[in-house]
Scaffold this motif. Structure first.
Motif, PDB file in Angstrom:
ATOM      1  N   MET A   4       7.593  -1.101  -8.048  1.00 47.09           N
ATOM      2  CA  MET A   4       6.449  -1.639  -7.312  1.00 47.09           C
ATOM      3  C   MET A   4       6.381  -1.047  -5.919  1.00 47.09           C
ATOM      4  SD  MET A   4       5.479  -5.511  -6.427  1.00 47.09           S
ATOM      5  CE  MET A   4       5.196  -5.189  -4.722  1.00 47.09           C
ATOM      6  N   SER A   5       5.206  -0.686  -5.560  1.00 51.75           N
ATOM      7  CA  SER A   5       5.077  -0.094  -4.225  1.00 51.75           C
ATOM      8  C   SER A   5       5.179  -1.164  -3.150  1.00 51.75           C
ATOM      9  CB  SER A   5       3.744   0.620  -4.088  1.00 51.75           C
ATOM     10  OG  SER A   5       2.703  -0.324  -4.135  1.00 51.75           O
TER      11      SER A   5
ATOM     12  N   LYS B  61       3.966  -2.882   0.052  1.00 60.36           N
ATOM     13  CA  LYS B  61       2.736  -2.979   0.831  1.00 60.36           C
ATOM     14  C   LYS B  61       3.050  -3.173   2.306  1.00 60.36           C
ATOM     15  CE  LYS B  61      -0.357  -4.402  -2.692  1.00 60.36           C
ATOM     16  NZ  LYS B  61      -0.884  -5.500  -3.459  1.00 60.36           N
ATOM     17  N   PRO B  62       2.200  -2.644   3.171  1.00 55.31           N
ATOM     18  CA  PRO B  62       2.434  -2.827   4.604  1.00 55.31           C
ATOM     19  C   PRO B  62       2.389  -4.305   4.957  1.00 55.31           C
ATOM     20  CG  PRO B  62       0.726  -1.206   4.216  1.00 55.31           C
ATOM     21  CD  PRO B  62       1.014  -1.851   2.905  1.00 55.31           C
TER      22      PRO B  62
ATOM     23  N   ARG C 170       2.444  -3.026   9.683  1.00 50.42           N
ATOM     24  CA  ARG C 170       1.114  -2.501   9.403  1.00 50.42           C
ATOM     25  C   ARG C 170       0.391  -2.070  10.690  1.00 50.42           C
ATOM     26  NH1 ARG C 170      -3.614  -5.876   6.301  1.00 50.42           N
ATOM     27  NH2 ARG C 170      -5.307  -4.591   7.066  1.00 50.42           N
TER      28      ARG C 170
ATOM     29  N   GLU D  94      -1.215   1.631  11.364  1.00 52.98           N
ATOM     30  CA  GLU D  94      -2.637   1.812  11.657  1.00 52.98           C
ATOM     31  C   GLU D  94      -2.823   2.479  13.017  1.00 52.98           C
ATOM     32  OE1 GLU D  94      -4.362  -2.007  10.801  1.00 52.98           O
ATOM     33  OE2 GLU D  94      -4.298  -1.621   8.639  1.00 52.98           O
TER      34      GLU D  94
ATOM     35  N   THR E 108      -6.548   8.456   7.712  1.00 55.50           N
ATOM     36  CA  THR E 108      -6.741   7.094   7.233  1.00 55.50           C
ATOM     37  C   THR E 108      -5.401   6.369   7.205  1.00 55.50           C
ATOM     38  OG1 THR E 108      -6.441   7.831   4.986  1.00 55.50           O
ATOM     39  CG2 THR E 108      -8.700   7.691   5.769  1.00 55.50           C
ATOM     40  N   PRO E 109      -5.415   5.032   7.344  1.00 59.02           N
ATOM     41  CA  PRO E 109      -4.158   4.275   7.234  1.00 59.02           C
ATOM     42  C   PRO E 109      -3.487   4.520   5.882  1.00 59.02           C
ATOM     43  CG  PRO E 109      -5.927   2.861   8.018  1.00 59.02           C
ATOM     44  CD  PRO E 109      -6.553   4.160   7.659  1.00 59.02           C
ATOM     45  N   LEU E 110      -4.324   4.787   4.854  1.00 62.45           N
ATOM     46  CA  LEU E 110      -3.779   5.054   3.525  1.00 62.45           C
ATOM     47  C   LEU E 110      -2.878   6.284   3.552  1.00 62.45           C
ATOM     48  CD1 LEU E 110      -3.674   4.619   0.473  1.00 62.45           C
ATOM     49  CD2 LEU E 110      -5.801   5.867   0.282  1.00 62.45           C
TER      50      LEU E 110
ATOM     51  N   TRP F  26       0.360   5.432   5.019  1.00 61.60           N
ATOM     52  CA  TRP F  26       1.117   4.617   4.057  1.00 61.60           C
ATOM     53  C   TRP F  26       1.760   5.523   3.002  1.00 61.60           C
ATOM     54  CZ3 TRP F  26      -1.485   0.948  -0.004  1.00 61.60           C
ATOM     55  CH2 TRP F  26      -0.516   0.145  -0.593  1.00 61.60           C
ATOM     56  N   GLU F  27       0.994   6.505   2.528  1.00 56.18           N
ATOM     57  CA  GLU F  27       1.526   7.444   1.544  1.00 56.18           C
ATOM     58  C   GLU F  27       2.765   8.147   2.082  1.00 56.18           C
ATOM     59  OE1 GLU F  27      -1.612   9.729  -1.050  1.00 56.18           O
ATOM     60  OE2 GLU F  27      -2.447   9.512   0.926  1.00 56.18           O
TER      61      GLU F  27
ATOM     62  N   THR G  80       5.828   5.802   2.545  1.00 56.69           N
ATOM     63  CA  THR G  80       6.522   5.382   1.323  1.00 56.69           C
ATOM     64  C   THR G  80       7.187   6.555   0.631  1.00 56.69           C
ATOM     65  OG1 THR G  80       4.429   5.558   0.141  1.00 56.69           O
ATOM     66  CG2 THR G  80       5.113   3.354   0.806  1.00 56.69           C
ATOM     67  N   PHE G  81       6.757   7.778   0.963  1.00 58.70           N
ATOM     68  CA  PHE G  81       7.381   8.931   0.316  1.00 58.70           C
ATOM     69  C   PHE G  81       8.774   9.169   0.887  1.00 58.70           C
ATOM     70  CE2 PHE G  81       8.358  13.405  -0.206  1.00 58.70           C
ATOM     71  CZ  PHE G  81       8.076  13.599  -1.544  1.00 58.70           C
ATOM     72  N   TYR G  82       8.905   9.040   2.199  1.00 56.11           N
ATOM     73  CA  TYR G  82      10.191   9.294   2.840  1.00 56.11           C
ATOM     74  C   TYR G  82      10.988   8.003   2.906  1.00 56.11           C
ATOM     75  CZ  TYR G  82       8.251  13.777   3.945  1.00 56.11           C
ATOM     76  OH  TYR G  82       7.707  15.012   3.830  1.00 56.11           O
TER      77      TYR G  82
ATOM     78  N   LEU H 170      -1.621   8.203  -3.331  1.00 52.39           N
ATOM     79  CA  LEU H 170      -0.432   8.005  -4.151  1.00 52.39           C
ATOM     80  C   LEU H 170       0.678   7.543  -3.217  1.00 52.39           C
ATOM     81  CD1 LEU H 170       0.735   8.828  -7.120  1.00 52.39           C
ATOM     82  CD2 LEU H 170       1.796  10.650  -5.836  1.00 52.39           C
ATOM     83  N   VAL H 171       1.096   6.296  -3.350  1.00 55.31           N
ATOM     84  CA  VAL H 171       2.195   5.828  -2.499  1.00 55.31           C
ATOM     85  C   VAL H 171       3.475   5.765  -3.309  1.00 55.31           C
ATOM     86  CG1 VAL H 171       0.684   4.469  -1.003  1.00 55.31           C
ATOM     87  CG2 VAL H 171       1.841   3.371  -2.907  1.00 55.31           C
ATOM     88  N   GLY H 172       4.571   5.795  -2.569  1.00 58.52           N
ATOM     89  CA  GLY H 172       5.868   5.767  -3.225  1.00 58.52           C
ATOM     90  C   GLY H 172       6.199   7.138  -3.771  1.00 58.52           C
ATOM     91  N   ARG H 173       7.328   7.229  -4.428  1.00 63.02           N
ATOM     92  CA  ARG H 173       7.727   8.517  -4.985  1.00 63.02           C
ATOM     93  C   ARG H 173       8.482   8.292  -6.280  1.00 63.02           C
ATOM     94  NH1 ARG H 173      12.721  11.316  -2.481  1.00 63.02           N
ATOM     95  NH2 ARG H 173      11.392  11.993  -0.781  1.00 63.02           N
TER      96      ARG H 173
ATOM     97  N   GLU I 245       2.671   5.167  -7.234  1.00 58.60           N
ATOM     98  CA  GLU I 245       1.525   4.420  -7.742  1.00 58.60           C
ATOM     99  C   GLU I 245       0.251   4.915  -7.092  1.00 58.60           C
ATOM    100  OE1 GLU I 245       1.807   0.185  -7.423  1.00 58.60           O
ATOM    101  OE2 GLU I 245       3.893   0.237  -8.075  1.00 58.60           O
TER     102      GLU I 245
ATOM    103  N   TYR J 197      -6.202   1.499  -0.120  1.00 59.58           N
ATOM    104  CA  TYR J 197      -5.497   0.859   0.975  1.00 59.58           C
ATOM    105  C   TYR J 197      -5.622  -0.652   0.847  1.00 59.58           C
ATOM    106  CZ  TYR J 197      -3.615   0.059   5.602  1.00 59.58           C
ATOM    107  OH  TYR J 197      -2.831  -0.346   6.650  1.00 59.58           O
TER     108      TYR J 197
END
Lengths: 203, 694
Positions: A1-2, A4-5, A55, A59, A68-70, A73-74, A77-79, B167-170, B175, B179
């Protein structure tokens, strides 16, 4: 599950000191490629927020860099070194990749869990400690390794780690780095070849 | 030309092609998930693996540039094994829920698993499950099915220009999200449903309604805007279940705007399915005999100078032609097909069409947008402009009001101001953009027809023509003067000269005259306008159309017509391209094709229209307008002194104030689009209730 901020419930503004740092960072990149600075800027934001990214901070970074905030977020969550949940004052990261694992990292995790009374991925209620297992910290030569905040504690035996945690718990000073060697990765006394004989293998 | 060998066959490829494209040119199929020829290359699904001699590992062909002398194999055991491996990994976390999945029957994963998979699974462990996401009223998600090809993310970022998905997470935790579960509000968001190779993103309005093999597919033309996108109507029984784009590189590529894709529930609600006449102030159902008799009585007893005729935004060209013929015979001069207050010069075709053509945008090297907002008047013209912008070296200037947040054009523009006066400066070669236009080899301008309103409209039109002439926009082999319409019927109506004759009133004039009681009969051809509520009782209204709205509720006689999905009709898009839509279903109840209603009415009025069948009618149209002989092509249009010269009032503003989801009667009747309007911030939350009355 990802993840969320999460709201911090207070507005985020970069401190004066950080703003100066950010200016220097942004100067490194072309004006229309400000977003290139996203990793160091996020790191500054995380440090300012006490080890995690609420969050509001994400932002603020998005607005600063014109994305974008998205997108932020990407990236966050990647690092794995960015945290989207509050961490403890001492964030304990136990390396569990091959070298450390073979040298007893599993035992270290158990010690932490027992001593700190939290499971991996959790933060202690008083906010003093949080615990996490991580992949290779890049210090295999002194395995097993535990990173606490910005410091590495190397060549740990379960007992040594217990001492380190105990010291942190009581706010005593601890020596980071190898817990058994004199300096860096030099062999402990009585082990291996003597550096002077081989002509300075690694001193 | 460089060459390479594919499975022992030598093929020529163009410089810059990928191995995948070269292999496809050789006639070999390569299975793909993430690759799409209109999107950026991602290279993350690994399904397109091929063997290239000299490389020890299989190569992802979509992301590898083709090179001279490469020897590619697509059928070796190594390739087969590699693809089986990829397939097996993809299926590890993919649920086996095809029987309840809406993608079933048109699923890339299903098809490719059948052709390239192992057939059985060795996986025993628990599968991952992913939380459902909310993405607004159009996109239904089932994220456990997602294979992370990121086509949707790339589409929204590159084509739509609004990076609303990411795409968030890895790794295993990756997923696809919006936003914080915000709705996707892009006006072309529906295309991610087509792009999704699995059932992760499916159409919410179409959920659980049908299987692809049950649906009858009819090629048609979209009428929600003036782009004239090629669409396919999928119907079952007498209902359109869904609307999908057809590939047409000249117009819509393979995209479709949301309004066009999701208007089908508007085709079902609020339909006029039988004739009505007003008896004692109340509309009573009747038969055709009665309604046509009443209409005949009204029309024949009234002085032609007391009759006004208004045509709405969805009228087809055949009906225009038939009706205009009838009106000419009756001597009715008050007639118009334009918006209230709108002025367009119908005398010269080049003065009211998009001359550059939509595909031609890609050749332009500078663009001036005058008024309106192409993004919401013609979303697919805007995606073309963005496509051209992304290729670089395409300065764009915009003249019109500042964009409200979230309504910008999705590419940066130089804002020249909002008053038409700026055109005069441009004419005198003042300002930086004047230099850019002067230097450009293929400059173009886009004039929004919706901003040609008010007293000064004809002067603005003349001014824009002069700008086009000054900057040499119109020359041999290039015409950079474009009028962008936002209503499907407009160009057809102007082609058919459905405009005031002699001293006849225009739309605004007819409405005002009717309100003041100067007209006795108002014939509304699918025309709806809020001001119709306030007509005095002395004005009798005949409404011919397919939806019961403002026009029908003001009517004394209602003649139910057919919507675009129910008739074989010709529509002309903003480029002046003549296109034919086919009937997918029959009109509801007693409703009839519109031109036949007019023809029958003319017969009752003892007017002999010179055609009996639709073919004869089309021959007549082609005789009057020679370019109507050729469908689907662009025509060389006559250039002339259109517009009216004169001084502009100081404060003429080029405005745009339309609600994207409410521009025509079908869209206004659609509940789905009403939800979109709320999700997209066009309307407040509580506005949603209004549409449900039927």
């Amino acid at each position: 599950m990802s993840v969320k901020p999460l709201f911090q419930n207070e507005p985020f503004v970069f401190s004066q000191e950080n703003q100066e740092k950010i200016e220097k960072l942004l100067a490194r990149y072309p004006k229309d490629r400000k977003v290139s600075a996203i990793l160091p800027v996020l790191d500054l934001a995380q440090r300012q927020c006490g080890g995690w990214l609420p969050r509001e901070a994400m932002e603020a970074v998005a607005e600063l860099l014109g994305v974008t905030p998205l997108y932020v977020w990407e990236i966050a969550t990647f690092y794995t070194m960015f945290h989207l949940r509050p961490t403890g004052q001492h964030h304990v990261q136990v390396c569990r990749t091959a070298s450390c694992y073979l040298r007893g990292a599993g035992k270290l995790t158990k010690v932490c869990e027992k001593k700190l009374k939290i499971a991996c991925g959790q933060t202690r209620e008083d906010g003093k400690f949080s615990l996490e297992e991580v992949e290779c910290l890049g210090a295999c030569v002194n395995a097993p390794v535990v990173q606490i905040n910005d410091d590495y504690y190397e060549d740990l035996s379960p007992e040594a780690l217990e001492d380190v945690l105990e010291a942190l718990e009581t706010d005593e000073s601890v020596k980071p780095g190898s817990q058994t060697r004199q300096k860096l990765s030099t062999a402990p006394a009585g082990y291996g070849a003597k550096p002077e004989k081989k002509g300075g293998r690694r001193a | 030309m460089p060459k390479l060998t594919v499975d022992g066959k030598e093929v020529i490829f163009e410089e810059g092609m990928t191995v995948l494209q070269a292999v496809e040119q050789a006639g070999q199929e390569v299975p793909v998930f993430c690759y799409h020829n209109r999107l950026e290359i991602a290279g993350n699904c690994r399904m397109c693996l091929v063997e290239v001699e000299g490389s020890r590992k299989p190569v992802a062909s979509c992301a590898m540039a083709a090179g001279e002398g490469m020897v590619v194999h697509t059928k070796t055991p190594m390739v087969k094994k590699a693809r089986e491996g990829v397939m097996e990994f993809l299926l590890i976390n993919h649920p086996l829920d095809c029987p309840i999945c809406d993608q079933g029957g048109e699923c890339d994963l299903q098809d490719i698993a059948m052709s390239y998979g192992r057939g059985i699974s060795r996986y025993d462990e628990p599968k991952r499950a992913v939380e459902q996401k909310h993405m607004g009223p159009l996109i239904k998600t089932h994220m456990t099915r997602c294979i992370h090809c990121t086509r949707c993310v790339r589409f929204l970022e590159d084509v739509a220009g609004v990076p609303e998905m990411g795409l968030v997470g890895r790794g295993e935790n990756a997923e696809i999200v919006t936003y914080l579960d915000q709705a996707v509000t892009s006006e072309v968001s529906g295309n991610v449903l087509d792009l999704c190779p699995v059932g992760a993103l499916t159409s919410r309005p179409y959920a659980f309604r049908g299987r692809p093999w049950e649906l009858t597919k009819t090629p048609s033309i979209d009428v929600m805007d003036a782009v004239g996108s090629h669409i396919r109507l999928d119907s079952k029984g007498n209902e359109v279940f869904r609307i999908l784009p057809r590939v047409n590189d000249d117009i819509n590529e393979e995209w479709l705007s949301d309004k066009a894709r999701f208007c089908m529930d508007g085709l079902r609600t609020q339909r006029l399915d039988r004739p009505y006449i007003k008896v004692k102030g109340k509309l009573q159902p009747t038969n055709w005999q009665g309604a046509l008799g009443k209409a005949q009585e009204l029309l024949s007893k009234t002085d032609p100078d007391k009759i006004g005729v208004l045509a709405g935004e969805l009228v087809d060209t055949e009906t225009f032609y038939t009706f205009r013929h009838m009106l000419d015979m009756m001597g009715v001069n008050h007639r118009d097909c334009r918006d209230p207050g709108q002025h367009l010069d119908h005398r010269f075709r080049a003065g009211y069409v998009f001359n550059t053509s939509i595909a031609g945008i890609e050749q332009a090297d500078a663009c001036l947008i005058i008024g309106g907002n192409p993004r919401f008047e013609a979303p697919l013209v805007n995606t073309r402009l963005r496509k051209r912008f992304l290729k670089g070296d395409f300065p764009i200037a915009y003249l019109g009001p500042e964009f409200t947040p979230g309504r910008d054009l999705t590419y940066p523009v130089q804002h020249l101001g909002e008053r038409a006066k700026v055109l005069e400066d441009l004419l005198n070669e003042k300002g930086t953009f004047a230099k850019t236009l002067k230097k450009a080899k293929k400059p173009m301008l886009i004039l929004s027809a919706s901003s040609l309103k008010g007293q000064d409209a004809m002067k603005v039109l003349a001014l824009v023509r002069q700008v086009a002439e000054t900057y040499d926009l119109v020359r041999e082999g290039w015409n950079g003067f474009n009028v962008l319409h936002n209503q499907a019927s407009r160009v057809g109506g102007l082609d058919m000269a459905f405009v005031p004759k002699g001293k006849g009133y225009d739309t605004q004039g007819i409405l005002t005259a009717a309100e003041k009681g100067k007209l006795d009969v108002l014939y509304l051809l699918g025309f709806d306008h809020p001001s119709l509520k306030d007509l005095p009782d002395s004005v009798k209204v005949i409404y011919q159309g397919h939806h019961g709205e403002a026009g029908a509720s003001a009517a004394d006689v209602i003649l139910p017509g057919a919507a675009f999905s129910e008739k074989n009709a010709t529509y002309v898009n903003t480029e002046g391209r003549i296109q034919q839509a086919l009937a997918a279903i029959a009109p509801p109840g007693e409703a009839r094709e519109d031109w036949r209603i007019v023809k029958e009415l003319a017969g009752r009025l003892s007017l002999d229209l010179p055609f009996e069948t639709i073919d004869e009618l089309r021959e007549g149209m082609a005789l009057e307008n020679p370019y109507y002989q050729y469908r689907e092509v662009l025509h060389q249009n006559t250039w002339g002194q259109f517009g009216r010269k004169g001084l502009l009032a100081q404060d003429h503003i080029l405005g745009f104030d339309e609600d994207y989801y409410k521009t025509n009667v079908i869209a206004r009747s659609s509940l789905t689009l009403a939800q979109c309007a709320v999700a997209g911030g066009w309307e407040p939350e509580d506005a949603q209730q209004e549409v449900t009355h039927a």
